[in-house]
Design a protein around this motif. Structure first.
Motif, PDB file in Angstrom:
ATOM      1  N   ARG A   1       0.811  -1.218   0.000  1.00 40.63           N
ATOM      2  CA  ARG A   1       0.000   0.000   0.000  1.00 40.63           C
ATOM      3  C   ARG A   1       0.845   1.269   0.000  1.00 40.63           C
ATOM      4  NH1 ARG A   1      -5.246  -0.272   1.679  1.00 40.63           N
ATOM      5  NH2 ARG A   1      -4.965   1.529   3.040  1.00 40.63           N
ATOM      6  N   CYS A   2       2.086   1.168   0.502  1.00 41.23           N
ATOM      7  CA  CYS A   2       2.979   2.324   0.452  1.00 41.23           C
ATOM      8  C   CYS A   2       3.415   2.607  -0.977  1.00 41.23           C
ATOM      9  CB  CYS A   2       4.216   2.098   1.324  1.00 41.23           C
ATOM     10  SG  CYS A   2       3.866   2.271   3.089  1.00 41.23           S
ATOM     11  N   LEU A   3       3.550   1.547  -1.779  1.00 39.25           N
ATOM     12  CA  LEU A   3       4.066   1.719  -3.138  1.00 39.25           C
ATOM     13  C   LEU A   3       3.140   2.585  -3.984  1.00 39.25           C
ATOM     14  CD1 LEU A   3       5.403  -1.872  -3.912  1.00 39.25           C
ATOM     15  CD2 LEU A   3       6.698   0.162  -3.239  1.00 39.25           C
ATOM     16  N   ASN A   4       1.828   2.490  -3.775  1.00 40.08           N
ATOM     17  CA  ASN A   4       0.936   3.345  -4.575  1.00 40.08           C
ATOM     18  C   ASN A   4       0.235   4.394  -3.721  1.00 40.08           C
ATOM     19  OD1 ASN A   4      -0.883   1.771  -3.285  1.00 40.08           O
ATOM     20  ND2 ASN A   4      -2.037   1.172  -5.102  1.00 40.08           N
ATOM     21  N   HIS A   5       0.906   4.783  -2.637  1.00 41.11           N
ATOM     22  CA  HIS A   5       0.482   5.954  -1.872  1.00 41.11           C
ATOM     23  C   HIS A   5      -0.865   5.793  -1.175  1.00 41.11           C
ATOM     24  CE1 HIS A   5      -0.614  10.352  -1.344  1.00 41.11           C
ATOM     25  NE2 HIS A   5       0.567  10.260  -0.778  1.00 41.11           N
ATOM     26  N   LEU A   6      -1.299   4.554  -0.945  1.00 36.53           N
ATOM     27  CA  LEU A   6      -2.482   4.383  -0.091  1.00 36.53           C
ATOM     28  C   LEU A   6      -2.081   4.594   1.360  1.00 36.53           C
ATOM     29  CD1 LEU A   6      -4.418   1.387  -1.661  1.00 36.53           C
ATOM     30  CD2 LEU A   6      -5.054   3.791  -1.657  1.00 36.53           C
TER      31      LEU A   6
END
Lengths: 217, 250
Positions: B45-50
């Motif tokens: 989720r960090c990879l796509n800014h969630l």
């Protein structure tokens, strides 16, 4: 029977005043309520607190008091003080008051939407505004139909409060005839008028609920 | 395609990511496994800014999404750039997150129309092709509530693909499904992998990790413990924690 028929003309006159106030209030307070709801869930603390205060003020004092204030006291308030004619004063009071109630309904509706809906929209590249317009608000409508139905029915009946500004709405006209003719029949006919109006509203909301029942959450 | 450097993330007092790094090339199919609470979903989720990271650096296809300066201040690029960069990644959730008020077809064409400003007739052939691909062409007019879990997840995959992402992120895509429905979703994912889609898959499906992934990553307590080619990973796990975890899964 002839007597009842003779009442229909004047009572219909009153009903037009009632309906006019009803529709104008609805047209103003629904958009205003939506704006207030969106500001209320804003991350900016100061805005959210200010809206909270507004809602507290509007729900915490009688509508009649607000109406009397806007008509009689507002002209003497510095800066914003303007003298409104009686019907516009009533419209302003009703719109401001009902916007506060609608704002709370909209807020509850918006906050009932699952966080996953926002995330699903976000990973597809939708902006916050697009997410609200396309994903969240359409789902909110379905969920708020029952409380909205309640509130609009209440509004129909609350319109009778404008008698304090000597406006001839349905109930005030009926009361005038009762006092003139010494019979309570006009009250019964007026009740029938109100019942017909709320019946139409109930029917409209039922139709909308049915339409939105095509999908489940 | 994805480069993550030393990602740190905490929720309150809990440090969920303690410096996770990953490099992912084009066509890589990486399975991320590990016990619950190991931080693997948070990492994804960090990879796509969630989720936002507290420290570290993420580059997506050569573009920096977030970086940390010498003083330790973590800086993201502007909102519009975040959206543009993250759009290169499609995502599939454990809970599907389909839009319940829209039909299957509307779910698929919503983002191409609203975000990419395509006209309906421009995206319609693509949408129909994608629905056929996930085996749901005849369900285009159904609402999500009328579908089984496996069907919902396949719609979610088609919906993500409609935005033509270069990378697909899967966050436990089969964990909310009845066991007999996981197969159809895994088949769709396997098909995607065979078409050389770059995929990062957080999963508990060991068979998928073994058979479809070319790399397997094991995470535990916010750390990346092991990162190895799939065959090697299962045949010869290096780290004792990996071995213990694999043993417990059998």
């Amino acid at each position: 029977m002839d007597y009842v028929l003779s009442l229909l003309g004047p009572l219909w006159q009153g009903t037009t005043v009632t309906l006019k106030l009803f529709f104008i209030t609805l047209a103003l307070s629904v958009p205003l309520g939506l704006v207030l709801a969106l500001l209320r869930i804003s991350r900016l603390r100061s805005i959210s607190t200010a809206v909270n205060g507004y809602i507290w003020l509007m729900r915490g004092t009688p509508l009649m008091l607000q109406m009397l204030f806007i008509y009689f006291a507002l002209p003497f308030v510095p800066v914003v003080g303007i003298k409104l004619p009686d019907f516009p004063a009533a419209v302003v009071a009703f719109a401001l008051n009902y916007a506060a109630y609608f704002a709370e309904i909209f807020r509850a509706g918006i906050q009932s939407i699952n966080k996953g809906q926002y995330e699903g929209a976000r990973v597809l590249g939708l902006t916050y505004a697009q997410t609200m317009r396309r994903i969240v608000l359409p789902q909110v409508i379905k969920r708020i139909l029952p409380p909205m139905s309640n509130e609009t029915i209440t509004l129909v009946k609350d319109t009778s409060l404008i008698y304090v500004l000597a406006l001839n709405d349905l109930l005030r006209v009926a009361r005038g005839i009762v006092q003139r003719d010494f019979t309570t029949t006009p009250f019964i006919v007026a009740a029938a008028f109100y019942l017909i109006m709320t019946l139409v509203l109930t029917w409209i909301f039922q139709r909308m609920e049915k339409r939105y029942a095509r999908y489940d959450d | 395609m994805i480069s993550a450097r030393d990602l740190h993330k905490r929720f309150g007092h809990v440090e969920v990511l303690k410096g996770v790094s990953l490099d992912m090339g084009k066509g890589d199919v990486i399975a991320v496994i590990g016990p619950s609470g190991s931080g693997k979903s948070t990492f994804l989720r960090c990879l796509n800014h969630l989720e936002t990271i507290d420290r570290g650096r993420i580059d997506i296809e050569g573009e920096t999404l977030v970086d940390t300066d010498a003083q330790g201040h973590c800086r993201y690029v502007g909102d519009a750039d975040i959206r543009r960069i993250c759009r290169k990644m499609g995502m599939v959730f454990q809970q599907f997150n389909l839009f319940p008020h829209m039909t299957v077809l509307q779910n698929v064409i919503e983002a191409p129309i609203t975000v990419k400003r395509l006209r309906r007739e421009q995206i319609l052939p693509t949408a129909e092709r994608l629905l056929a691909k996930v085996g749901l062409a005849e369900k285009h007019a159904s609402y999500p509530s009328q579908l089984s879990g496996g069907q919902k997840q396949r719609v979610a995959i088609a919906r993500a693909l409609a935005m033509e992402p270069d990378i697909m992120l899967f966050d436990e895509p089969t964990s909310a499904l009845d066991p007999e429905l996981t197969g159809e979703v895994l088949r769709t994912m396997r098909q995607l992998a065979e078409e050389h889609m770059t995929m990062l898959v957080v999963t508990h499906e060991m068979n998928f990790a073994r058979e479809v992934a070319n790399r397997v990553i094991f995470m535990d307590q916010g750390e990346l413990i092991e990162d190895a080619p799939a065959g090697e990973f299962f045949a010869n796990p290096c780290h004792p924690r990996t071995r213990a975890f694999l043993q417990s899964m059998l």
